[in-house]
Design a protein around this motif. Structure first.
Motif, PDB file in Angstrom:
ATOM      1  N   LEU A  65      89.936   5.037 -18.927  1.00  0.00           N
ATOM      2  CA  LEU A  65      90.225   5.636 -17.981  1.00  0.00           C
ATOM      3  C   LEU A  65      91.653   5.431 -17.569  1.00  0.00           C
ATOM      4  CD1 LEU A  65      88.276   4.323 -14.808  1.00  0.00           C
ATOM      5  CD2 LEU A  65      88.237   3.267 -16.703  1.00  0.00           C
ATOM      6  N   LEU A  67      94.931   3.988 -15.538  1.00  0.00           N
ATOM      7  CA  LEU A  67      95.417   2.997 -14.642  1.00  0.00           C
ATOM      8  C   LEU A  67      95.477   3.359 -13.204  1.00  0.00           C
ATOM      9  CD1 LEU A  67      97.815   0.982 -16.698  1.00  0.00           C
ATOM     10  CD2 LEU A  67      95.311   0.146 -16.434  1.00  0.00           C
ATOM     11  N   VAL A  68      96.019   4.634 -13.138  1.00  0.00           N
ATOM     12  CA  VAL A  68      96.253   4.993 -11.665  1.00  0.00           C
ATOM     13  C   VAL A  68      95.813   6.475 -11.873  1.00  0.00           C
ATOM     14  CG1 VAL A  68      98.221   5.754 -10.197  1.00  0.00           C
ATOM     15  CG2 VAL A  68      98.182   3.593 -11.333  1.00  0.00           C
ATOM     16  N   GLU A  70      96.208  10.100  -9.647  1.00  0.00           N
ATOM     17  CA  GLU A  70      96.969  10.588  -8.591  1.00  0.00           C
ATOM     18  C   GLU A  70      96.165  11.720  -7.795  1.00  0.00           C
ATOM     19  OE1 GLU A  70     101.111  11.728  -8.949  1.00  0.00           O
ATOM     20  OE2 GLU A  70     101.299   9.995 -10.701  1.00  0.00           O
ATOM     21  N   ASP A  71      94.900  11.700  -8.238  1.00  0.00           N
ATOM     22  CA  ASP A  71      94.063  12.942  -7.612  1.00  0.00           C
ATOM     23  C   ASP A  71      92.802  12.386  -7.793  1.00  0.00           C
ATOM     24  OD1 ASP A  71      92.397  15.053  -6.539  1.00  0.00           O
ATOM     25  OD2 ASP A  71      93.238  16.438  -7.987  1.00  0.00           O
ATOM     26  N   ARG A 148      86.296  -1.406 -15.574  1.00  0.00           N
ATOM     27  CA  ARG A 148      87.868  -1.423 -15.323  1.00  0.00           C
ATOM     28  C   ARG A 148      88.165  -0.846 -13.861  1.00  0.00           C
ATOM     29  NH1 ARG A 148      91.918   1.171 -19.729  1.00  0.00           N
ATOM     30  NH2 ARG A 148      92.864   1.203 -17.971  1.00  0.00           N
ATOM     31  N   ARG A 151      93.258   2.638  -9.708  1.00  0.00           N
ATOM     32  CA  ARG A 151      93.882   2.692  -8.437  1.00  0.00           C
ATOM     33  C   ARG A 151      94.001   4.329  -8.208  1.00  0.00           C
ATOM     34  NH1 ARG A 151      99.838   2.441  -6.514  1.00  0.00           N
ATOM     35  NH2 ARG A 151      99.406   2.460  -4.365  1.00  0.00           N
ATOM     36  N   THR A 153      95.209   7.162  -5.582  1.00  0.00           N
ATOM     37  CA  THR A 153      96.353   7.653  -4.584  1.00  0.00           C
ATOM     38  C   THR A 153      96.203   9.025  -4.579  1.00  0.00           C
ATOM     39  OG1 THR A 153      98.091   7.919  -5.912  1.00  0.00           O
ATOM     40  CG2 THR A 153      97.631   5.702  -5.004  1.00  0.00           C
ATOM     41  N   ILE A 154      96.421   9.758  -3.260  1.00  0.00           N
ATOM     42  CA  ILE A 154      96.888  11.139  -3.111  1.00  0.00           C
ATOM     43  C   ILE A 154      98.236  11.175  -3.152  1.00  0.00           C
ATOM     44  CG2 ILE A 154      96.270  13.344  -1.998  1.00  0.00           C
ATOM     45  CD1 ILE A 154      94.017  11.977  -3.538  1.00  0.00           C
ATOM     46  N   SER A 155      98.880  11.724  -4.190  1.00  0.00           N
ATOM     47  CA  SER A 155     100.266  11.575  -4.174  1.00  0.00           C
ATOM     48  C   SER A 155     100.908  12.625  -3.351  1.00  0.00           C
ATOM     49  CB  SER A 155     100.772  11.809  -5.626  1.00  0.00           C
ATOM     50  OG  SER A 155     100.682  10.457  -6.175  1.00  0.00           O
TER      51      SER A 155
ATOM     52  N   ASN B 192      98.011  15.478 -14.186  1.00  0.00           N
ATOM     53  CA  ASN B 192      98.934  14.315 -13.463  1.00  0.00           C
ATOM     54  C   ASN B 192      98.624  13.154 -14.494  1.00  0.00           C
ATOM     55  OD1 ASN B 192      99.562  16.100 -11.477  1.00  0.00           O
ATOM     56  ND2 ASN B 192      97.531  15.832 -10.555  1.00  0.00           N
ATOM     57  N   ALA B 330     103.274   6.151  -7.395  1.00  0.00           N
ATOM     58  CA  ALA B 330     102.480   6.826  -6.699  1.00  0.00           C
ATOM     59  C   ALA B 330     101.880   6.036  -5.215  1.00  0.00           C
ATOM     60  CB  ALA B 330     101.001   7.173  -7.574  1.00  0.00           C
ATOM     61  N   PRO B 331     101.608   6.789  -4.260  1.00  0.00           N
ATOM     62  CA  PRO B 331     101.904   8.106  -4.001  1.00  0.00           C
ATOM     63  C   PRO B 331     103.048   8.734  -3.755  1.00  0.00           C
ATOM     64  CG  PRO B 331     101.504   6.888  -1.951  1.00  0.00           C
ATOM     65  CD  PRO B 331     101.544   5.917  -2.850  1.00  0.00           C
ATOM     66  N   MET B 332     104.100   8.194  -4.002  1.00  0.00           N
ATOM     67  CA  MET B 332     105.327   9.089  -4.038  1.00  0.00           C
ATOM     68  C   MET B 332     105.403   9.860  -5.386  1.00  0.00           C
ATOM     69  SD  MET B 332     108.564   6.307  -3.256  1.00  0.00           S
ATOM     70  CE  MET B 332     109.496   7.353  -2.781  1.00  0.00           C
ATOM     71  N   PRO B 333     105.583  11.016  -5.296  1.00  0.00           N
ATOM     72  CA  PRO B 333     105.615  11.945  -6.765  1.00  0.00           C
ATOM     73  C   PRO B 333     107.182  11.621  -7.611  1.00  0.00           C
ATOM     74  CG  PRO B 333     106.418  13.247  -4.705  1.00  0.00           C
ATOM     75  CD  PRO B 333     106.019  11.986  -4.140  1.00  0.00           C
TER      76      PRO B 333
END
Lengths: 274, 434
Positions: A65, A67-68, A70-71, A148, A151, A153-155, B192, B330-333
């Motif tokens: 999966l 690491l980060v 964004e949604d 695992r 992170r 985040t909602i970018s 993304n 992230a969260p900076m685009p």
């Protein structure tokens, strides 16, 4: 609850874990395999119930999966277990958890040797940064576990959109990809358009929208089971499952999705040996 | 340690008394190096050019070398407006005169091919080794060739990505010009993270504007590897009000993810096996940090660069700072504006460190303007800071354009967008951006 509060809880837990790890090291002579069992599954009731008193093996099982993310609304997760998938040694079940979701269960899949390969992919909802946990049980009684961190985040520029509303409710999609080499199992992609309503959302009037999910999925080859899955509300909207099937003769793969209301959707695909 | 302290003192002295006085106190080549630390910046886009300029603004006595192959840098922001015939191509090109002439940055128009973090040295394509005390990487993105079956560098000559402004953008424009009225334009958008989250959605709007003007019977199909996207409701409202049913968006769950491309026939195949044939095919593939980041050893398994949030120094390699689209911020685009503000944080951190001070606490801002039609703009904005060692959006700081808004509001946002571009061009390259 604020993110700040959650982080505090998390860091306290980390310290506990570190302290526990130090303790394990101290009594290493008494319990040399203790370290193998250490993992976030120890802190999750549902996972502990599954593992019981056994010590899970953390090798031979892999989670893929990002690491980060964004949604967090549909994160791709793949789990692979090393197994010959023969009648006397196969992976009986694979379970996925997200330890900090409102309900940690994501997916539980019972497999048969007909799957040919113990490898699944799906898309999950992740409410916040956390660990994704995979546990597998084999027909020989082995338990494997891995986890695992991810992170979430909602970018900026990405406002989490409402993906619950799908115009095509209960539309199904299936794709069978013939294996590249003879003797290998075929890959099956499945998807059903469905909101997977969690029961945690409020409508415009502020009233809770009742839970309504696809909670069961089954694949049969010429009438014989290949796999049976429980879907939970932590599975992303429009539940997606990729698995394998190893037919001995050409046949028909029959797929059934069941909503918790009892509504059923079905699909079929022709399939031939690799 | 003694050398380090001397160096810090030397810089302080330099700042106070100028180069002559400082050099007089010491003699020999070793001291000369200590007295003028050298920062090398790789990449002259929004991040790199800003970093070079702001290091010089904070301390003109630090030697700065910028390595950028292009003598004129064309920006991705506003390149969609060129496709929509609302901008001349040269209006999005920027040179390095200000950096060189006003700020005394040494600008080398060559590629950086390698970084040796132990020797603290950069190898250029002409074989030169350039030593650095601090290195700034602003490498942008590279395409992940082969991530979509059949989509490699050769395929991009027929089905352009146009996700780096330049020849690819002009190729796409010429293909649109050659397309017959009634043709089908297909854009394949990635999952993304990727450069410029609203970019694909602005692009189809600008292509729609071009087609509506010249080829009104044409259609646009946007095949997406996502179920939701940046400013989605605003884009969909805008597409419908400006272009009727010209634009069709197919989400991931409706089989929008392109998995195979045939650049010769301009056909694409989706995850569940649907085939579409385009007249003009624009494939925006998955991306990763520009190659020099991987060669410098600062990327992780994702192909992007993890950084220490407070300074944007690499989380993996000391004395290398990374800004812009290449980073995991992230969260900076991944936007030009973010690269610009990240570069200012890096400049402040590098100058402070070289002067023996603690880097200041950072804060970043971002606005993404998108143009749907002439006089119809939308935006999303945010301000970011560090919380518990991670980048976080300042609560309540930003927001998106309202869904219901009078025409005059959209017109103002279109104007703000153009003003933003002029301002950031001036801030970054000292150019007009018009």
């Amino acid at each position: 609850m604020t993110m700040h509060g959650r982080s505090l809880i998390r860091s306290v837990r980390r310290r506990d874990v570190l302290a526990a790890a130090a303790g394990l090291a101290a009594c290493a002579m008494l319990q040399p395999v203790g370290a193998l069992a250490a993992g976030p599954w120890q802190r999750l009731d549902a996972a502990r119930d599954l593992i019981g008193d056994t010590v899970p093996d953390t090798t031979g099982i892999r989670l893929d999966l990002p690491l980060v993310s964004e949604d967090g609304s549909a994160v791709s997760v793949a789990v692979t277990v090393d197994s010959p998938m023969t009648d006397d040694d196969f992976v009986q079940s694979i379970h996925l958890f997200a330890d900090r979701n409102p309900s940690p269960e994501i997916l539980a899949v019972e497999l048969t040797p007909r799957a040919g390969r113990a490898e699944l992919s799906t898309r999950v909802r992740l409410n916040e940064s956390q660990s994704v946990i995979a546990i597998a049980r084999t027909s020989r009684g082995r338990v494997l576990a891995t986890a695992r961190d991810i992170r979430v985040t909602i970018s900026g520029c990405l406002v989490r959109a409402d993906t619950y509303d799908s115009p095509a409710d209960l539309d199904t999609r299936v794709r069978v990809t013939a294996p590249a080499r003879a003797g290998e199992p075929a890959e099956v992609l499945t998807l059903i358009n469905h909101p997977m309503e969690t029961g945690l959302r409020l409508d415009e009037a502020g009233d809770p929208i009742p839970e309504r999910i696809i909670d069961r999925f089954e694949a049969r080859l010429n009438g014989e089971p290949v796999l049976r899955a429980r879907y939970y509300r932590s599975l992303a909207a429009n539940p997606f499952l990729r698995f394998h099937v190893a037919p001995e003769t050409p046949g028909t793969l029959a797929l059934t999705w069941t909503e918790d209301t009892g509504r059923i959707a079905e699909a079929e695909a022709r399939i031939r040996p690799g | 340690m003694a050398l380090l302290i001397n160096r810090r003192r030397a810089l302080t002295l330099l700042g106070a008394a100028g180069a002559g006085a400082a050099l007089a106190s010491w003699g020999g080549p070793r001291v000369a190096k200590a007295a003028a630390p050298h920062v090398v910046v790789i990449g002259g886009g929004f991040g790199g050019a800003t970093a070079a300029k702001y290091i010089k603004r904070r301390n003109p006595d630090i030697a700065v070398t910028l390595i950028e192959p292009a003598e004129r840098f064309y920006t991705c922001p506003f390149s969609n407006l060129y496709l929509g015939e609302l901008r001349e191509f040269e209006s999005i090109g920027h040179g390095y005169d200000e950096l060189r002439d006003t700020y005394g940055v040494t600008v080398l128009h060559t590629w950086a091919d390698g970084v040796d973090p132990d020797a603290k040295s950069v190898r250029t394509r002409n074989g030169e080794d350039i030593a650095y005390d601090k290195l700034v990487l602003s490498p942008g993105v590279d395409m992940q060739w082969g991530a979509i079956e059949g989509y490699d560098e050769g395929a991009a000559d027929k089905a352009p990505h146009a996700w780096k402004a330049g020849p690819q953008t002009r190729l796409l424009k010429s293909q649109l010009e050659a397309m017959e009225d009634g043709g089908l334009f297909i854009l394949a958008a990635p999952a993304n993270p990727y450069r410029c989250p609203p970019g694909p959605y602005e692009r189809v709007a600008m292509v729609a504007h071009y087609l509506k003007t010249h080829k009104p019977r044409s259609k646009i199909l946007l095949l997406d590897a996502k179920d939701s996207f940046s400013k989605q409701a605003l884009f969909i409202d805008g597409w419908e009000s400006q272009y009727g049913d010209m634009i069709e968006w197919v989400s991931l769950s409706n089989d929008g993810k392109v998995v195979r491309v045939d650049a010769d026939t301009l056909e694409v195949e989706t995850e569940f096996g649907t085939r579409h044939k385009a007249d003009v095919l624009n494939v925006v593939p998955p991306q990763k940090a520009g190659f020099i980041a991987e060669r410098a050893g600062v990327t992780d398994e994702s192909g992007w660069v993890p950084v220490k949030p407070a300074t944007f120094e690499s989380a993996l390699v000391d004395d290398i700072y990374v800004v812009g689209d290449a980073t995991v911020a992230a969260p900076m685009p991944k936007s030009g504006f973010c690269a610009n503000t990240q570069a200012k944080v890096v400049a402040a951190a590098i100058v402070a460190t070289l002067e023996g001070r603690e880097p200041p606490a950072p804060s970043w801002s971002n606005t993404c303007y998108s143009l749907i039609a002439p006089g119809y703009g939308i935006s999303v904005a945010g301000i970011y800071h560090v919380v518990d060692g991670k980048i976080a959006e300042v609560e309540g700081s930003g927001g998106v354009s309202p869904r219901e808004a009078p025409d005059a509001f959209r017109t103002r946002e279109a104007r703000y967008g153009a003003a933003w571009y002029a301002a950031i061009s001036n801030d970054t390259w000292g150019t007009a951006g018009k």
